[in-house]
Write an enzyme that holds these catalytic residues in place. Structure first.
Site, PDB file in Angstrom:
ATOM      1  N   ASP A  52     -11.511  57.040  40.853  1.00  0.00           N
ATOM      2  CA  ASP A  52     -11.343  56.080  39.884  1.00  0.00           C
ATOM      3  C   ASP A  52     -11.584  54.720  40.831  1.00  0.00           C
ATOM      4  O   ASP A  52     -10.564  54.585  41.407  1.00  0.00           O
ATOM      5  CB  ASP A  52     -10.281  56.175  39.053  1.00  0.00           C
ATOM      6  CG  ASP A  52     -10.130  55.348  37.761  1.00  0.00           C
ATOM      7  OD1 ASP A  52     -10.996  54.489  37.739  1.00  0.00           O
ATOM      8  OD2 ASP A  52      -9.218  55.717  36.915  1.00  0.00           O
ATOM      9  N   ASP A  75     -17.147  53.767  36.311  1.00  0.00           N
ATOM     10  CA  ASP A  75     -16.337  53.615  37.349  1.00  0.00           C
ATOM     11  C   ASP A  75     -15.345  54.893  37.757  1.00  0.00           C
ATOM     12  O   ASP A  75     -14.406  54.740  38.354  1.00  0.00           O
ATOM     13  CB  ASP A  75     -15.369  52.517  37.168  1.00  0.00           C
ATOM     14  CG  ASP A  75     -14.586  52.599  36.152  1.00  0.00           C
ATOM     15  OD1 ASP A  75     -14.846  53.497  35.178  1.00  0.00           O
ATOM     16  OD2 ASP A  75     -13.477  51.761  35.820  1.00  0.00           O
ATOM     17  N   GLU A  76     -15.961  56.043  37.289  1.00  0.00           N
ATOM     18  CA  GLU A  76     -15.041  57.159  37.215  1.00  0.00           C
ATOM     19  C   GLU A  76     -15.855  58.438  37.543  1.00  0.00           C
ATOM     20  O   GLU A  76     -16.643  58.633  36.765  1.00  0.00           O
ATOM     21  CB  GLU A  76     -14.272  57.318  35.939  1.00  0.00           C
ATOM     22  CG  GLU A  76     -13.009  57.984  36.027  1.00  0.00           C
ATOM     23  CD  GLU A  76     -12.252  57.880  34.748  1.00  0.00           C
ATOM     24  OE1 GLU A  76     -11.910  58.861  34.030  1.00  0.00           O
ATOM     25  OE2 GLU A  76     -12.202  56.990  34.004  1.00  0.00           O
TER      26      GLU A  76
END
Length: 509
Positions: free
Chosen positions: A11, A106-107
């Site tokens: 993350d 973003d993960e």
DNA sequence: TCTGGGGTCCTAGGACCC
DNA sequence: TCTGGGGTCCTAGGACCC
């Protein structure tokens, strides 16, 4: 449940704000709030400096402004820049294991059993530390937090525990010790409504939740959610890491600065939304049978209407026509705050057709990644929107050229909602957007140039990428503000990373 | 200046079919 | 006249996630 901590959750920390601080030295150490800066905007991401003042994602921007001190930067998102950084990171993750599930920009989850790794807690810790270093190096300082565990649930919780820039390895057997003290809201799937209901029952921690009988949970939350909570509270989670998922719907919506009531104006807005949706359907080679509209009234009540046809479509005019009919059923006399158009019940007929024609044979096999640019035959690609180059099209078939450009990222900005940044006057049109195919081992990633989207700079200005092939890239010196210029070809070796901005590529002098 | 935009999944009721 | 029952499709709404 697995016996090793073989699932990783990666993350990136406050990614939008971190990219802004990376790209602009003056923002470092200051509160930075990225989101809709005008009108009815909300916060997308707050830097850790801004979080210290209580600013959170999804908070109305007006509220964030009240909380933060003078000197805080309020910025519109630059999705193209975030996407570039995301692609750099995802390429790194793909080196670790072929089984990567990207959850958002973003993960991502990684299944380490698909790679060749030491899965002892010590081995996974070493891998996590190395990966964190690689991410920061490759992105120019954007950090990520990593959790490793025997399940997705615990891996995700692990990545949250030591943010930012943290690493938590939950060793098998330790799951409940980590899980039970946490507030129920820490579980994925427990949002405000569920949390409130649980609080009313006196349930505050996951440990409390684990003492609630299954029957009660099913009573309160239904079969699926009740069973899910029952299992999650016991750390029972065998959801697999899945790398590819098919899209189920495509939609576009807009909240207006002021509520709209004029029916003609609403219909025009509907047409624009329908065109955006259709463009993205075409880009993805998708068609859909159901058209949905969404209407939010000034009091925030929201209604949806839908119709399903027998035949799927990706035609913007047809979508608009159906949407207009649906809107006519809704009372809009009191004004409309938000309008949305969506298409669902998707089929990938268009894509099937492309494949069955054989026109794409060899095309996809040459792509190192699903979002990479063309690696061969640049003359087959349409250039920028002004391109005079006709695109090939079998009679009556979907337009291959358009699809190819879109697959090469031509629609990426629309797909990520980048239009919301167009109003701030920034030259988003000349922002370089570099797709990353595969990272060279240990060093800078290899860019994939995307015709019509990527921009190269030299000392005289910017040029659109016109095409690219093995070892070379052609550039047409024509930006949004400059007249068409010549098309020139450069060897990729003549391109180098600009030191000031890692993802920004320049032509060598 | 209260509350974005793009999604996913679930539930419940009605229609329809066998 | 006291009305089964399962399966599937469709619509509307809601919760949730990033």
């Amino acid at each position: 449940m697995r016996g090793e901590p073989s699932i990783l959750h990666v993350d990136l920390d406050a990614m939008f704000a971190a990219v802004e601080q990376r790209d602009k030295v003056s923002l470092r150490g200051r509160p930075v709030v990225v989101g809709g800066v005008a009108g009815r905007g909300v916060v997308s991401t707050a830097s850790y400096e801004a979080r210290a003042f209580g600013v959170r994602s999804a908070m109305p921007m007006a509220q964030a402004r009240r909380r933060c001190p003078p000197g805080t930067a309020y910025l519109s998102p630059r999705f193209a820049a975030y996407k570039r950084t995301s692609q750099v990171v995802m390429a790194l993750l793909a080196e670790v294991t072929p089984l990567v599930e990207q959850v958002s920009i973003d993960e991502a989850y990684l299944d380490l059993t698909a790679g060749d790794h030491d899965l002892t807690p010590h081995g996974v810790t070493e891998l996590g530390l190395r990966l964190k270093r690689d991410i920061a190096d490759a992105t120019g300082g954007v950090t990520g937090s990593i959790g490793a565990a025997s399940s997705k649930l615990l891996a995700k919780i692990g990545s949250e525990l030591r943010k930012p820039d943290g690493l938590t390895v939950v060793t098998p057997g330790e799951e409940l010790t980590v899980l039970h003290p946490l507030p129920v809201g820490a579980l994925g799937g427990v949002g405000p409504a569920t949390e409130q209901r649980l609080h009313r029952a006196g349930v505050r921690s996951v440990g409390d939740l684990a003492r609630i009988p299954l029957d009660d949970l099913v009573d309160w939350f239904g079969v699926a959610h009740g069973n899910g909570l029952f299992r999650l509270a016991r750390a029972e989670d065998n959801r697999p890491v899945v790398s590819e998922r098919e899209a189920k719907s495509v939609s576009a919506e807009e909240t207006f600065d002021v509520d709209l009531a004029d029916p003609a104006r609403l219909n025009r807005e509907l047409d624009l939304l329908a065109a955006r949706v259709a463009g993205r359907l075409k880009a993805g080679g998708l068609t859909g049978r159901t058209v949905n509209i969404k209407v939010r009234h000034p009091d925030f009540t929201t209604v949806t209407r839908a119709v399903t046809r027998d035949q799927p479509t990706d035609d913007g005019r047809l979508v608009a026509q159906m949407a207009r009919r649906l809107l006519a059923e809704v009372d809009t006399s009191g004004g409309v705050r938000l309008l949305g158009v969506g298409v669902s019940t998707l089929a990938d007929f268009a894509q099937d057709d492309l494949f069955s024609t054989g026109l794409l044979d060899g095309f996809f096999t040459s792509l190192p990644e699903h979002f990479a640019g063309p690696a061969s035959s640049p003359e087959h690609f349409a250039g920028p929107a002004s391109s005079p180059e006709p695109v090939m099209s079998a009679a009556g078939e979907p337009d291959l050229g358009a699809a190819a450009v879109a697959l090469a990222g031509g629609d990426a900005e629309a797909a990520s909602g980048d239009e919301s940044t167009s109003g701030d006057g920034s030259a988003s049109g000349v922002t370089p957007a570099v797709g990353v195919a595969a990272p060279a081992t240990g060093v800078a990633p290899i860019p994939v140039w995307r015709p019509g989207q990527d921009v190269l700079h030299d000392e005289h200005g910017a040029g659109w990428v016109w095409g690219s092939g093995l070892g070379r890239v052609t550039v047409r010196f024509e930006g949004p503000h400059t007249p068409p210029g010549p098309v020139r070809t450069f060897a990729v070796d003549d391109l180098r990373l600009h030191p000031a901005d890692p993802p920004d590529w320049r032509l060598a002098p």
